[in-house]
Design a protein around this motif. Structure first.
Motif, PDB file in Angstrom:
ATOM      1  N   LEU A 196       0.841  -1.195   0.000  1.00  0.00           N
ATOM      2  CA  LEU A 196       0.000   0.000   0.000  1.00  0.00           C
ATOM      3  C   LEU A 196       0.876   1.246   0.000  1.00  0.00           C
ATOM      4  CD1 LEU A 196      -2.685  -0.969   2.678  1.00  0.00           C
ATOM      5  CD2 LEU A 196      -2.855  -1.182   0.209  1.00  0.00           C
ATOM      6  N   SER A 197       0.456   2.270  -0.725  1.00  0.00           N
ATOM      7  CA  SER A 197       1.170   3.538  -0.713  1.00  0.00           C
ATOM      8  C   SER A 197       0.903   4.263   0.604  1.00  0.00           C
ATOM      9  CB  SER A 197       0.713   4.408  -1.885  1.00  0.00           C
ATOM     10  OG  SER A 197      -0.637   4.813  -1.691  1.00  0.00           O
ATOM     11  N   ASP A 198       1.688   5.318   0.868  1.00  0.00           N
ATOM     12  CA  ASP A 198       1.489   6.083   2.099  1.00  0.00           C
ATOM     13  C   ASP A 198       0.083   6.671   2.157  1.00  0.00           C
ATOM     14  OD1 ASP A 198       4.053   5.520   2.899  1.00  0.00           O
ATOM     15  OD2 ASP A 198       4.909   7.420   2.183  1.00  0.00           O
ATOM     16  N   ARG A 199      -0.405   7.185   1.027  1.00  0.00           N
ATOM     17  CA  ARG A 199      -1.743   7.763   1.021  1.00  0.00           C
ATOM     18  C   ARG A 199      -2.807   6.695   1.241  1.00  0.00           C
ATOM     19  NH1 ARG A 199      -3.582  12.163   2.595  1.00  0.00           N
ATOM     20  NH2 ARG A 199      -2.723  13.600   1.053  1.00  0.00           N
ATOM     21  N   GLU A 200      -2.604   5.511   0.661  1.00  0.00           N
ATOM     22  CA  GLU A 200      -3.557   4.413   0.878  1.00  0.00           C
ATOM     23  C   GLU A 200      -3.565   3.979   2.334  1.00  0.00           C
ATOM     24  OE1 GLU A 200      -3.274   2.571  -3.667  1.00  0.00           O
ATOM     25  OE2 GLU A 200      -2.081   1.718  -2.036  1.00  0.00           O
ATOM     26  N   LEU A 201      -2.395   4.013   2.987  1.00  0.00           N
ATOM     27  CA  LEU A 201      -2.337   3.698   4.420  1.00  0.00           C
ATOM     28  C   LEU A 201      -3.115   4.735   5.224  1.00  0.00           C
ATOM     29  CD1 LEU A 201       1.381   2.566   4.811  1.00  0.00           C
ATOM     30  CD2 LEU A 201      -0.647   1.140   5.123  1.00  0.00           C
ATOM     31  N   SER A 213     -16.553   7.865   7.018  1.00  0.00           N
ATOM     32  CA  SER A 213     -17.180   7.706   5.706  1.00  0.00           C
ATOM     33  C   SER A 213     -16.263   8.277   4.637  1.00  0.00           C
ATOM     34  CB  SER A 213     -18.520   8.425   5.673  1.00  0.00           C
ATOM     35  OG  SER A 213     -18.335   9.823   5.744  1.00  0.00           O
ATOM     36  N   ASN A 214     -16.589   8.019   3.374  1.00  0.00           N
ATOM     37  CA  ASN A 214     -15.780   8.566   2.289  1.00  0.00           C
ATOM     38  C   ASN A 214     -15.709  10.094   2.348  1.00  0.00           C
ATOM     39  OD1 ASN A 214     -15.377   5.990   1.422  1.00  0.00           O
ATOM     40  ND2 ASN A 214     -16.462   6.197  -0.517  1.00  0.00           N
ATOM     41  N   ARG A 215     -16.821  10.718   2.653  1.00  0.00           N
ATOM     42  CA  ARG A 215     -16.836  12.172   2.716  1.00  0.00           C
ATOM     43  C   ARG A 215     -15.972  12.677   3.873  1.00  0.00           C
ATOM     44  NH1 ARG A 215     -20.577  14.176  -0.707  1.00  0.00           N
ATOM     45  NH2 ARG A 215     -22.149  12.729  -1.486  1.00  0.00           N
ATOM     46  N   GLU A 216     -16.042  12.004   5.002  1.00  0.00           N
ATOM     47  CA  GLU A 216     -15.221  12.406   6.145  1.00  0.00           C
ATOM     48  C   GLU A 216     -13.733  12.217   5.846  1.00  0.00           C
ATOM     49  OE1 GLU A 216     -18.438  11.357   9.707  1.00  0.00           O
ATOM     50  OE2 GLU A 216     -17.048   9.828   8.983  1.00  0.00           O
ATOM     51  N   ILE A 217     -13.396  11.121   5.152  1.00  0.00           N
ATOM     52  CA  ILE A 217     -12.003  10.884   4.783  1.00  0.00           C
ATOM     53  C   ILE A 217     -11.514  11.993   3.852  1.00  0.00           C
ATOM     54  CG2 ILE A 217     -10.433   9.312   3.580  1.00  0.00           C
ATOM     55  CD1 ILE A 217     -12.231   7.010   4.484  1.00  0.00           C
ATOM     56  N   ALA A 218     -12.359  12.377   2.903  1.00  0.00           N
ATOM     57  CA  ALA A 218     -11.982  13.438   1.972  1.00  0.00           C
ATOM     58  C   ALA A 218     -11.677  14.739   2.716  1.00  0.00           C
ATOM     59  CB  ALA A 218     -13.101  13.650   0.951  1.00  0.00           C
ATOM     60  N   GLN A 219     -12.490  15.050   3.715  1.00  0.00           N
ATOM     61  CA  GLN A 219     -12.267  16.269   4.488  1.00  0.00           C
ATOM     62  C   GLN A 219     -11.005  16.159   5.335  1.00  0.00           C
ATOM     63  OE1 GLN A 219     -15.915  16.709   6.661  1.00  0.00           O
ATOM     64  NE2 GLN A 219     -17.064  17.495   4.905  1.00  0.00           N
ATOM     65  N   LEU A 220     -10.794  15.009   5.949  1.00  0.00           N
ATOM     66  CA  LEU A 220      -9.622  14.822   6.810  1.00  0.00           C
ATOM     67  C   LEU A 220      -8.318  14.907   6.027  1.00  0.00           C
ATOM     68  CD1 LEU A 220     -10.914  11.906   9.080  1.00  0.00           C
ATOM     69  CD2 LEU A 220     -10.368  14.219   9.832  1.00  0.00           C
ATOM     70  N   LEU A 221      -8.314  14.342   4.814  1.00  0.00           N
ATOM     71  CA  LEU A 221      -7.083  14.260   4.035  1.00  0.00           C
ATOM     72  C   LEU A 221      -6.987  15.333   2.954  1.00  0.00           C
ATOM     73  CD1 LEU A 221      -6.803  10.368   3.597  1.00  0.00           C
ATOM     74  CD2 LEU A 221      -5.867  11.813   5.403  1.00  0.00           C
ATOM     75  N   SER A 222      -7.988  16.207   2.890  1.00  0.00           N
ATOM     76  CA  SER A 222      -8.005  17.309   1.912  1.00  0.00           C
ATOM     77  C   SER A 222      -7.904  16.797   0.474  1.00  0.00           C
ATOM     78  CB  SER A 222      -6.860  18.296   2.205  1.00  0.00           C
ATOM     79  OG  SER A 222      -7.011  18.872   3.483  1.00  0.00           O
ATOM     80  N   ILE A 223      -8.696  15.771   0.177  1.00  0.00           N
ATOM     81  CA  ILE A 223      -8.775  15.235  -1.174  1.00  0.00           C
ATOM     82  C   ILE A 223     -10.245  15.134  -1.556  1.00  0.00           C
ATOM     83  CG2 ILE A 223      -6.588  13.983  -1.097  1.00  0.00           C
ATOM     84  CD1 ILE A 223      -8.066  11.472  -0.366  1.00  0.00           C
ATOM     85  N   PRO A 227     -13.863  13.369  -2.765  1.00  0.00           N
ATOM     86  CA  PRO A 227     -14.520  12.081  -2.506  1.00  0.00           C
ATOM     87  C   PRO A 227     -14.237  11.055  -3.593  1.00  0.00           C
ATOM     88  CG  PRO A 227     -16.042  13.878  -2.055  1.00  0.00           C
ATOM     89  CD  PRO A 227     -14.838  14.489  -2.699  1.00  0.00           C
ATOM     90  N   ASN A 228     -14.131  11.479  -4.853  1.00  0.00           N
ATOM     91  CA  ASN A 228     -13.831  10.530  -5.927  1.00  0.00           C
ATOM     92  C   ASN A 228     -12.437   9.937  -5.768  1.00  0.00           C
ATOM     93  OD1 ASN A 228     -16.296  10.743  -7.237  1.00  0.00           O
ATOM     94  ND2 ASN A 228     -15.625  12.461  -8.499  1.00  0.00           N
ATOM     95  N   THR A 229     -11.478  10.760  -5.313  1.00  0.00           N
ATOM     96  CA  THR A 229     -10.130  10.239  -5.066  1.00  0.00           C
ATOM     97  C   THR A 229     -10.150   9.220  -3.937  1.00  0.00           C
ATOM     98  OG1 THR A 229      -9.154  12.328  -5.803  1.00  0.00           O
ATOM     99  CG2 THR A 229      -7.767  10.891  -4.481  1.00  0.00           C
ATOM    100  N   VAL A 230     -10.968   9.478  -2.915  1.00  0.00           N
ATOM    101  CA  VAL A 230     -11.104   8.512  -1.819  1.00  0.00           C
ATOM    102  C   VAL A 230     -11.609   7.181  -2.351  1.00  0.00           C
ATOM    103  CG1 VAL A 230     -12.303   7.981   0.326  1.00  0.00           C
ATOM    104  CG2 VAL A 230     -11.475  10.296  -0.082  1.00  0.00           C
ATOM    105  N   LYS A 231     -12.620   7.226  -3.228  1.00  0.00           N
ATOM    106  CA  LYS A 231     -13.177   5.985  -3.775  1.00  0.00           C
ATOM    107  C   LYS A 231     -12.126   5.203  -4.546  1.00  0.00           C
ATOM    108  CE  LYS A 231     -17.705   8.166  -4.175  1.00  0.00           C
ATOM    109  NZ  LYS A 231     -18.692   8.770  -5.095  1.00  0.00           N
TER     110      LYS A 231
END
Length: 468
Positions: A8-13, A24-34, A36-40
């Protein structure tokens, strides 16, 4: 393309750690500043590399491999005596070989042993059955614990939710996490599945599950193809989502089936033609998809899917082309009512005899309406909301026995007069109406309509016998 076993890459980790904590995907997007599609994309890559098909499996494997950690679940990082001795001897052996000796970095927690891993899997499965993520509750406990105090060893359950009474027949239940319309909605057992639809951010592929007894939402595997205004039906325990409108505004012929047992999607034979805003009905083990629109034109087509043949077959067309209609199966016949023909909102009704494969007219609606949520209960067809030529005053119900329509009080329409593209699911004696456009607003609300069901009580005889 990612492959099984690839690191796994660092971002995937980072994404995997967030998944393990119940985000959730939306929460991950906010936490990592990316986005939602990138999260998916990251989530799908993680699934491929770990060889899993769900968040629970990904978390379990990651814990076993020491790739993530979860507050409240500790992994013994202390080395066994034999291993500790081997580690201590290593610098001396290196020195004897004349190699440089560097400081040994702190060790990461080792994977759980087989017994601990087995126990973890049992815990995860048990938690999944209850419909809530264990680590989400633990994380909530940590956030709520004041600094310097010890968090309780047992994580509390998620905050209970009490439904609010709006009228004699209407309740307000726990809302979705965002306003949404045109989603596919279906029920299996006591759970309601909300799939895709349109949000303020556009059409998406997200799927969530609402447990009606616990009144709790959780994530499901996202749909393979993002759509809104798709036709949906439950066939042999799977949820079939047919057609729909894509993010580019074009109708699609794609059909995909979701398995609640496996939390996974599979492609199905596509519709013979693209269609959005069609209706889907299930009768005698067959899936019917009727009407809809494509390229701005309403359709009069009707098709039936036989799962044994895995193929679609054309049926006689509707008498009137119609999209965004309501529909239901009553007394073994398929009713399709209202909708629009591309220019005009309709009040007409057609029913299809599947044995004779013939359409005939049926009583018209009290008001023309399109985009209503629809569901059947006790041989009655309910239409909730929709849009009309003018403001709608209420919803409607059709009684198959008397072949009459009656108006239903609908408090949500009182101020706005339109409730477009909500989703409806029937669970036991309740009809759940989800989201939709209430006036100009995308609603996240979940309303419950409870029809008056008459109950008969037989007095029990006294255990002591008759008295004089």
């Amino acid at each position: 393309m990612p492959e099984l076993g690839e690191p796994l890459s660092d971002r995937e980790l980072d994404v995997l750690q967030c998944l393990a904590e119940g985000a959730s995907n939306r929460e991950i997007a906010q936490l990592l500043s990316i986005s939602p599609n990138t999260v998916k994309v990251h989530v799908r890559n993680i699934y491929t590399k770990l060889g899993v098909g769900s968040r629970t499996e990904a978390t379990t494997v990651a814990l076993q491999q020491g790739a993530v950690s979860i507050p409240g679940i500790e992994v013994d990082a202390e080395p066994e005596e034999e291993e500790a001795g081997a580690d201590e001897a290593a610098p001396e052996e290196a020195s004897a070989r004349g190699e440089g000796v560097t400081e040994v970095p702190a060790r990461r927690p080792r994977p759980l042993g087989w017994i601990a891993a087995g126990l973890l899997v049992l815990v995860v499965i048990g938690v999944l059955a209850l419909g809530r993520p264990l680590w989400g509750d633990v994380a909530a406990t940590e956030e709520a614990t004041p600094a310097g105090e010890v968090a309780p060893t047992t994580a509390p359950t998620a905050e209970p939710f009490s439904e609010t009474s709006l009228s004699e027949n209407w309740l307000l239940s726990r809302a979705m996490d965002t306003g949404r319309a045109g989603m596919a909605v279906a029920s299996v057992g006591l759970e309601i599945y909300q799939i895709g639809g349109e949000t303020e951010e556009g059409v998406d592929d997200r799927a969530t599950i609402f447990h009606t007894q616990e009144r709790r939402w959780r994530e499901a595997a996202p749909k393979l193809t993002p759509v809104s205004d798709a036709a949906v039906g439950v066939l042999a325990g799977e949820i079939y989502v047919a057609g729909g409108q894509q993010a580019n505004g074009q109708a699609t012929a794609v059909v995909e089936a979701y398995s609640p047992l496996n939390d996974g999607w599979r492609p199905v034979a596509p519709l013979p033609e693209p269609a959005a805003a069609a209706v889907a009905l299930v009768n005698a083990g067959l899936l019917y998809v009727i009407g809809g629109e494509a390229g701005g034109a309403a359709l009069d087509s009707a098709y039936v899917y036989d799962p044994a043949q895995q193929a679609w077959r054309a049926l006689p067309p509707l008498e009137e082309a119609r999209a965004a209609a309501g529909a239901g199966v009553l007394n073994g016949e398929l009713y399709v009512v209202g909708g629009h023909d591309g220019d005009t909102v309709l009040d007409s009704c057609e029913r299809f005899d599947p044995l004779a494969e013939r359409w005939e007219s049926c009583p018209s609606l009290l008001q023309p309406r399109a985009g209503a949520g629809y569901g059947t209960f006790l041989n009655k067809l309910y239409l909730f909301g929709g849009v009309g030529d003018g403001a709608l005053t209420g919803s409607e119900v059709f009684e198959a026995g008397s072949e009459t329509w009656q108006e239903l009080e609908t408090p949500m329409l009182a101020d706005v007069g339109a409730w477009n593209r909500p989703g409806v699911a029937v669970v036991e004696t309740r009809l759940y109406v989800l989201g939709g456009e209430l006036g100009e607003t995308l609603s996240p609300d979940v309303y419950v309509y409870t029809p008056l069901v008459y109950r008969f009580f037989i007095p029990a005889a006294s255990a002591s016998g008759p008295t004089e």
